[in-house]
Design a protein around this motif. Structure first.
Motif, PDB file in Angstrom:
ATOM      1  N   GLY A   1     -33.011  -7.356  27.543  1.00 52.44           N
ATOM      2  CA  GLY A   1     -34.320  -6.765  27.821  1.00 52.44           C
ATOM      3  C   GLY A   1     -35.038  -6.343  26.547  1.00 52.44           C
ATOM      4  N   ALA A   2     -35.967  -5.420  26.697  1.00 52.56           N
ATOM      5  CA  ALA A   2     -36.721  -4.934  25.533  1.00 52.56           C
ATOM      6  C   ALA A   2     -35.823  -4.044  24.666  1.00 52.56           C
ATOM      7  CB  ALA A   2     -37.951  -4.154  25.990  1.00 52.56           C
ATOM      8  N   ARG A   3     -36.056  -4.047  23.370  1.00 53.79           N
ATOM      9  CA  ARG A   3     -35.199  -3.279  22.452  1.00 53.79           C
ATOM     10  C   ARG A   3     -35.670  -1.832  22.352  1.00 53.79           C
ATOM     11  NH1 ARG A   3     -33.977  -6.063  16.910  1.00 53.79           N
ATOM     12  NH2 ARG A   3     -33.156  -7.567  18.406  1.00 53.79           N
ATOM     13  N   MET A   4     -34.888  -0.938  22.918  1.00 53.88           N
ATOM     14  CA  MET A   4     -35.317   0.463  23.006  1.00 53.88           C
ATOM     15  C   MET A   4     -35.533   1.110  21.651  1.00 53.88           C
ATOM     16  SD  MET A   4     -33.404   2.051  26.261  1.00 53.88           S
ATOM     17  CE  MET A   4     -32.099   0.896  26.505  1.00 53.88           C
TER      18      MET A   4
ATOM     19  N   VAL B   1     -37.298  -9.730  28.894  1.00 51.22           N
ATOM     20  CA  VAL B   1     -37.388 -11.167  28.635  1.00 51.22           C
ATOM     21  C   VAL B   1     -37.538 -11.934  29.949  1.00 51.22           C
ATOM     22  CG1 VAL B   1     -36.085 -13.193  27.831  1.00 51.22           C
ATOM     23  CG2 VAL B   1     -36.309 -11.169  26.377  1.00 51.22           C
ATOM     24  N   SER B   2     -36.773 -11.506  30.980  1.00 45.22           N
ATOM     25  CA  SER B   2     -36.934 -12.187  32.273  1.00 45.22           C
ATOM     26  C   SER B   2     -38.316 -11.882  32.853  1.00 45.22           C
ATOM     27  CB  SER B   2     -35.814 -11.796  33.246  1.00 45.22           C
ATOM     28  OG  SER B   2     -35.944 -10.468  33.671  1.00 45.22           O
TER      29      SER B   2
ATOM     30  N   GLU C   1     -40.169 -12.394  38.048  1.00 42.82           N
ATOM     31  CA  GLU C   1     -41.244 -13.383  38.132  1.00 42.82           C
ATOM     32  C   GLU C   1     -42.542 -12.708  38.528  1.00 42.82           C
ATOM     33  OE1 GLU C   1     -44.022 -16.235  39.650  1.00 42.82           O
ATOM     34  OE2 GLU C   1     -43.116 -14.629  40.816  1.00 42.82           O
ATOM     35  N   ALA C   2     -42.469 -11.737  39.447  1.00 46.59           N
ATOM     36  CA  ALA C   2     -43.677 -11.068  39.926  1.00 46.59           C
ATOM     37  C   ALA C   2     -44.369 -10.312  38.787  1.00 46.59           C
ATOM     38  CB  ALA C   2     -43.334 -10.114  41.065  1.00 46.59           C
TER      39      ALA C   2
END
Lengths: 326, 283
Positions: free
Chosen positions: B160-163, B202-203, A174-175
């Motif tokens: 997460g991001a796609r490496m 993504v989070s 969130e940060a």
């Protein structure tokens, strides 16, 4: 062990010998100038061999060089700096340094990631890996800058956001997400400079910007080469190959249109001439701010939106599996 | 069933017998797949929420038809990536396995009668990682929702991001953030539903930029992966760490909603937002 530190060791010895000879040459009436010249030639030849064309992996090591100028070395060359502390919620994160500053005559908000220059300072600064409270300080200062109409100048230098238990408990995601948001909506010019390591989302949180400057041997990557190798190759020793594949050098990012300009470093890296490097960087930042500050806020935000909206590479053909009908 | 679903599935319906039984990864109960589907892919014995396919998710969430957005935006291979395998081969394998063209499906449909822009990520395609196409489709969705002044609900599931797409993937955090900001600054309503797992890029972008953040029970949610943290601190983490319930207790999310109640909850949220909006419009 840092590859660059290892490679420059011979050069440093040679440098010392040249200096000794010079001293002897000056003190005594003995003429050593031909020896000195020979050594100097050898020196520059080795220097060219080592630093002439650096691989991406060597650049990663250069970016991590222990003597490389850190953010506070750059901030020290500002005409004025008054640090602002804390996130107003939890504590002051020393991996982030920020506050009001004057770059020449121009008042700005400077926000930076700060690694330590020795073990003791690294412990205090968590090796330059910000925690959520650090990113909340970033967000607070960016908001304040936008509120007051002061341009934002950031220095990016982090392996990544802190991955500890406390950071997860205090919502690291969130940060960072909130920083990205704040920089996106800021009504003021933002100039980000990657001075060392640009480690993934933890670096992105300080670098949504109207202008991105990279030092010649800095890098900026979706993941650390070691992390990428561990995940995609299941083998951390493939880090060198990962570094090459990831296209993480300043030169790669200029090609992608992610970086806007590159500031050259002296042969051997920024730490061989910190003062010269820093003054070149600050000049580029000043110039960028000069160009950007004439734009009205709406136009600035629209250009920033379009810049990030465009980035990527995809194709638009229809695949069998998404086609309509039998 | 919306009529676009059979179209999507007609080509490669898995042979009935091959996919008849599933084992619950939590309690090891062997489940008849049809029963599992009827129970919304929640284990009837222990309540474990299975990771759902995006297609099934849309099917249980959307009332009628679903108009897809960005289906023709497809991945490239900008880095000509190779690790143990070529990126192109991985994409082809995932397309085959998941029957999807990328890790998100976006479109417009109705939830409980409310016209809504909907994005659904699918962990079965490259671990739900966000490359250019995911970022582009999410941005297109939010732009369309902004034009039409629709509320937006995004179900996340991502490693997460796609490496394999390098920095172009990382820049999708910036792209989706730009789209979320523009959408929200216009007074629109964004809900994210975090499903198992939601981590990394993504989070650290749109998942945690929503007005209301819901999560499914026991979903793993965090910035750093569990393994990375354990390696860093050199000790084992408690089971509850980074679960939806843990995040709720720490104050990071608004609610944990069992899958069976999710559609009703989304409908209520959309109703509140519609009520607020009609008031704004009246003033």
């Amino acid at each position: 062990m840092n590859l660059i530190v290892e490679r420059e060791r011979g050069l440093l010895e040679l440098e010392k010998r040249i200096a000794e000879l010079r001293e002897a040459n000056a003190a005594q009436s003995l003429d050593l100038s031909s020896e000195i010249r020979a050594l100097e030639e050898k020196y520059s030849q080795i220097q060219r061999e080592i630093f002439g064309s650096m691989t991406p992996w060597q650049k990663v090591h250069m970016a991590r060089h222990p003597n490389r100028p850190t953010a506070s070395d750059y901030i020290a060359e500002f005409a004025q700096f008054d640090e602002l502390h804390g996130d107003r919620h939890f504590r002051d994160d020393h991996a982030i340094v920020g506050g009001f500053a004057k770059l020449g005559e121009r008042a700005v908000m400077v926000i930076a990631q700060q690694r330590g220059r020795d073990t003791k300072e690294n412990l205090r600064r968590n090796f330059g890996m910000p925690s959520p409270e650090g990113y909340r300080k970033v967000q607070r200062l960016a908001h304040l800058a936008s509120h007051l109409g002061l341009p934002i100048v950031t220095f990016v230098d982090t392996k990544g956001a802190d991955p500890g238990i406390g950071s997860e408990e205090r919502a690291q995601s969130e940060a960072i997400a909130a920083c990205l948001y704040e920089f996106t909506i800021a009504r003021v010019p933002i100039v980000a400079t990657v001075i060392g390591e640009g480690g993934s989302g933890g670096a992105l949180a300080l670098s949504i910007a109207d202008r991105i400057i990279m030092l010649e041997h800095s890098y900026y990557s979706v993941a650390s080469p070691e992390g990428c190798a561990a995940i995609l190759w299941s083998d951390a020793s493939k880090a060198e190959e990962a570094a090459a594949r990831l296209k993480l050098t300043a030169q790669d990012l200029l090609q992608f249109g992610i970086a806007d300009e590159i500031v050259p470093e002296p042969t051997g890296g920024a730490h061989r001439d910190p003062a010269g490097t820093i003054s070149r960087v600050l000049k580029n930042i000043s110039d960028a701010l000069g160009e950007l500050s004439s734009l009205p806020a709406a136009q600035l935000k629209e250009a920033r939106y379009q810049k990030y909206r465009r980035i990527g590479a995809w194709q638009t053909e229809r695949l069998e599996t998404v086609k309509t009908g039998p | 069933m919306p009529d676009w679903l059979p179209r999507r599935r007609a080509k490669n319906e898995p042979a009935e017998d091959a996919a008849t039984w599933s084992k619950c990864p939590k309690c090891s109960e062997v489940l008849y797949r049809r029963d599992l589907a009827a129970n919304l892919w929640v284990c009837p014995r222990c309540g474990h929420h299975f990771r759902m396919s995006a297609v099934d998710r849309i099917n249980i969430t959307v009332d009628g038809d679903f108009k897809e957005i960005g289906a023709d935006v497809l991945p490239g291979d900008p880095l000509e990536w190779v690790d143990k395998k070529k990126y192109a081969a991985k994409l082809a394998g995932d397309r085959e396995k998941s029957q999807l063209s990328e890790a998100v499906i976006c479109g417009i449909g109705k939830i409980g009668g409310f016209e809504t822009a909907i994005g659904v990520m699918d962990f079965h395609f490259r671990g739900g990682t966000m490359g250019t196409v995911v970022g582009e489709r999410i941005a297109m969705l939010l732009e369309r929702a902004r034009d039409l002044r629709l509320p937006c609900v995004i179900f996340t599931a991502s490693g997460g991001a796609r490496m394999e797409e390098g920095m172009l993937a990382l820049m999708q955090l910036a792209k989706t953030t730009a789209a979320v900001a523009r959408y929200r600054e216009d007074g629109n309503f964004l809900v994210t539903v975090l499903t198992d797992p939601t981590t990394g890029g993504v989070s650290a972008s749109f998942a945690f930029q929503a007005d209301v953040i819901a999560a499914e029970p026991k979903a793993m949610i965090g910035f750093a992966g569990r393994r990375v943290i354990e390696q860093t601190i050199r000790q084992k983490l408690p089971d509850q760490f980074q679960t939806a319930e843990f995040l709720l207790e720490k104050g990071h999310i608004d609610m944990v909603v069992p899958r069976a109640d999710l559609k009703a909850m989304l409908t209520r949220l959309l109703d509140y937002a519609a009520a607020g909006r009609s008031r704004t419009a009246a003033s």
